[in-house]
Design an enzyme around this catalytic site. Structure first.
Site, PDB file in Angstrom:
ATOM      1  N   ARG A 164      16.363 -28.373 -33.030  1.00 51.28           N
ATOM      2  CA  ARG A 164      15.564 -29.367 -33.728  1.00 51.28           C
ATOM      3  C   ARG A 164      16.385 -30.643 -33.854  1.00 51.28           C
ATOM      4  NH1 ARG A 164      15.186 -24.502 -36.505  1.00 51.28           N
ATOM      5  NH2 ARG A 164      13.097 -23.559 -36.572  1.00 51.28           N
ATOM      6  N   LYS A 205      16.581 -23.850 -40.514  1.00 50.55           N
ATOM      7  CA  LYS A 205      15.864 -23.778 -41.781  1.00 50.55           C
ATOM      8  C   LYS A 205      16.500 -22.718 -42.669  1.00 50.55           C
ATOM      9  CE  LYS A 205      11.467 -25.342 -39.833  1.00 50.55           C
ATOM     10  NZ  LYS A 205      10.040 -25.011 -39.584  1.00 50.55           N
ATOM     11  N   HIS A 277      10.557 -32.861 -30.564  1.00 45.54           N
ATOM     12  CA  HIS A 277      10.018 -31.507 -30.436  1.00 45.54           C
ATOM     13  C   HIS A 277       9.517 -31.238 -29.025  1.00 45.54           C
ATOM     14  CE1 HIS A 277      10.286 -29.046 -33.961  1.00 45.54           C
ATOM     15  NE2 HIS A 277       9.265 -28.300 -33.580  1.00 45.54           N
ATOM     16  N   ARG A 280      12.240 -29.594 -27.317  1.00 45.86           N
ATOM     17  CA  ARG A 280      12.348 -28.206 -27.807  1.00 45.86           C
ATOM     18  C   ARG A 280      11.291 -27.330 -27.146  1.00 45.86           C
ATOM     19  NH1 ARG A 280      14.322 -25.074 -32.129  1.00 45.86           N
ATOM     20  NH2 ARG A 280      12.775 -23.925 -33.347  1.00 45.86           N
ATOM     21  N   HIS A 303      13.729 -18.933 -34.526  1.00 48.72           N
ATOM     22  CA  HIS A 303      12.474 -18.522 -35.157  1.00 48.72           C
ATOM     23  C   HIS A 303      12.686 -17.239 -35.954  1.00 48.72           C
ATOM     24  CE1 HIS A 303       9.788 -20.788 -32.040  1.00 48.72           C
ATOM     25  NE2 HIS A 303      10.192 -21.566 -33.028  1.00 48.72           N
ATOM     26  N   TYR A 312       4.505 -19.779 -26.705  1.00 50.76           N
ATOM     27  CA  TYR A 312       4.976 -20.327 -25.440  1.00 50.76           C
ATOM     28  C   TYR A 312       4.625 -19.439 -24.252  1.00 50.76           C
ATOM     29  CZ  TYR A 312       7.701 -23.433 -28.387  1.00 50.76           C
ATOM     30  OH  TYR A 312       8.079 -24.365 -29.325  1.00 50.76           O
TER      31      TYR A 312
END
Length: 333
Positions: A164, A205, A277, A280, A303, A312
């Site tokens: 990110r 995150k 993004h 990414r 993730h 994806y």
């Protein structure tokens, strides 16, 4: 938008609503902003129930909840109509309230338990082709001086790691390992001699860390930046551990990194919208197209769930047509 205090005239709804909001704030520890969103969503729902003659939660039936979903989608109560995703969020608040009320004995049943949110179209993430990525990265390194070297290494690293934008601009020099050989910029991951020849430690995150390999093109760009460009940029500042610096010697901001990408996209002649993004998404799409396992890509992207990564793997219409034309015995005349 209605508030809880607007419903004092219907205490059969206002009291359990206050109980639920207190539960969310005290026991579940939701933030003030999240609580305000729940308050708005549930206030609209409770006002709707009051207008339709439901003065107590025990009077609410499944048809009332289903009808409210229609109201949200159409804006039939005079408020703005909501998209499918916003309706799903509002319904989640309603279902949580009814579930809480039933568990606490405030109502005899849960009328929202079987009500489903409207389906939303799952859009394929936008990804650049491999050729377009190459054009973009080449365009980032044009010009003289330290800034083009920084810009090329920044975008190479974004695409090489799938990081990110906040993770990449948040890197410190010590988060890079195995890029400069015996004179490495980082320490201690122990993975610098792996297949990719170098790694970076990204903080995602929830401040979760992951170590991601760096490919040879990004490694070369990083080495050029660290050897020839970072010191001139750092001399303008008072000293920082940040990997990517602006012309004042301070950490490069996300906004500045975005501008770097936009400038490169314009010089490359890319007509589609390109964001950090996008790189990414391109990283994940190209890995999976090359045969990478989805769970490996999940780890690389950081993730929490493989479900997020699986978007994806969705087949595009172009791929469907190509496979059909190649495989069906009567596809071509």
């Amino acid at each position: 938008m209605p508030t809880v205090t607007d419903l004092d005239r219907v205490p059969g709804l206002a009291a359990p609503l206050r109980d639920y909001l207190a539960h969310l704030g005290v026991e579940r520890g939701l933030s003030a902003n999240t609580l305000a969103a729940y308050r708005r969503d549930l206030g609209r729902y409770a006002t709707h129930l009051a207008r339709t003659g439901r003065g107590r939660l025990d009077e609410v039936a499944e048809a009332d909840v289903t009808g409210y979903v229609t109201v949200l989608r159409q804006g039939a109560d005079g408020s703005a109509a909501l998209s499918a995703s916003s309706t799903a969020r509002a319904l989640a608040a309603v279902r949580g309230w009814h579930r809480f009320a039933h568990a606490e004995g405030l109502s005899a049943s849960d009328p929202a338990a079987r009500v489903s949110a409207p389906s939303t179209l799952r859009r394929l993430p936008h990804a650049l082709s491999v050729d377009d990525v190459a054009r973009l990265l080449d365009a980032a390194g044009t010009g003289e001086g330290p800034v083009p070297l920084r810009d090329r290494s920044l975008l190479e690293l974004l695409y090489s790691t799938g990081g990110r934008i906040s993770e990449v601009v948040g890197l410190d020099v010590d988060d890079v390992d195995g890029v400069l050989g015996d004179h490495g910029a980082g320490h201690g991951s122990g993975l610098g001699d792996g297949v990719a020849g170098g790694t970076v430690r990204l903080r995602g995150k929830g401040d979760k860390e992951r170590v991601v390999p760096v490919g040879s093109f990004a490694r070369s760009a990083l080495e050029a930046y660290l050897v020839r460009a970072r010191s001139p940029l750092a001399s303008a500042g008072s000293g920082t551990a940040a990997l990517f610096l602006n012309t004042r010697g301070a950490r490069l901001s996300r906004q500045s990194a975005w501008a770097v990408l936009q400038g490169a996209a314009e010089r490359a002649g890319l007509t589609q919208h390109v964001s950090p993004h996008t790189l990414r998404h391109s990283f994940a799409t190209h890995l999976l197209a090359g045969g990478a396992d989805v769970r490996v890509v999940q780890e690389l992207l950081g993730h929490a769930s493989v479900t997020t990564t699986q978007i994806y793997t969705m087949v595009t219409p172009d791929t469907l047509r190509e496979v059909y034309a190649a495989a069906h015995p009567r596809a071509l005349g």
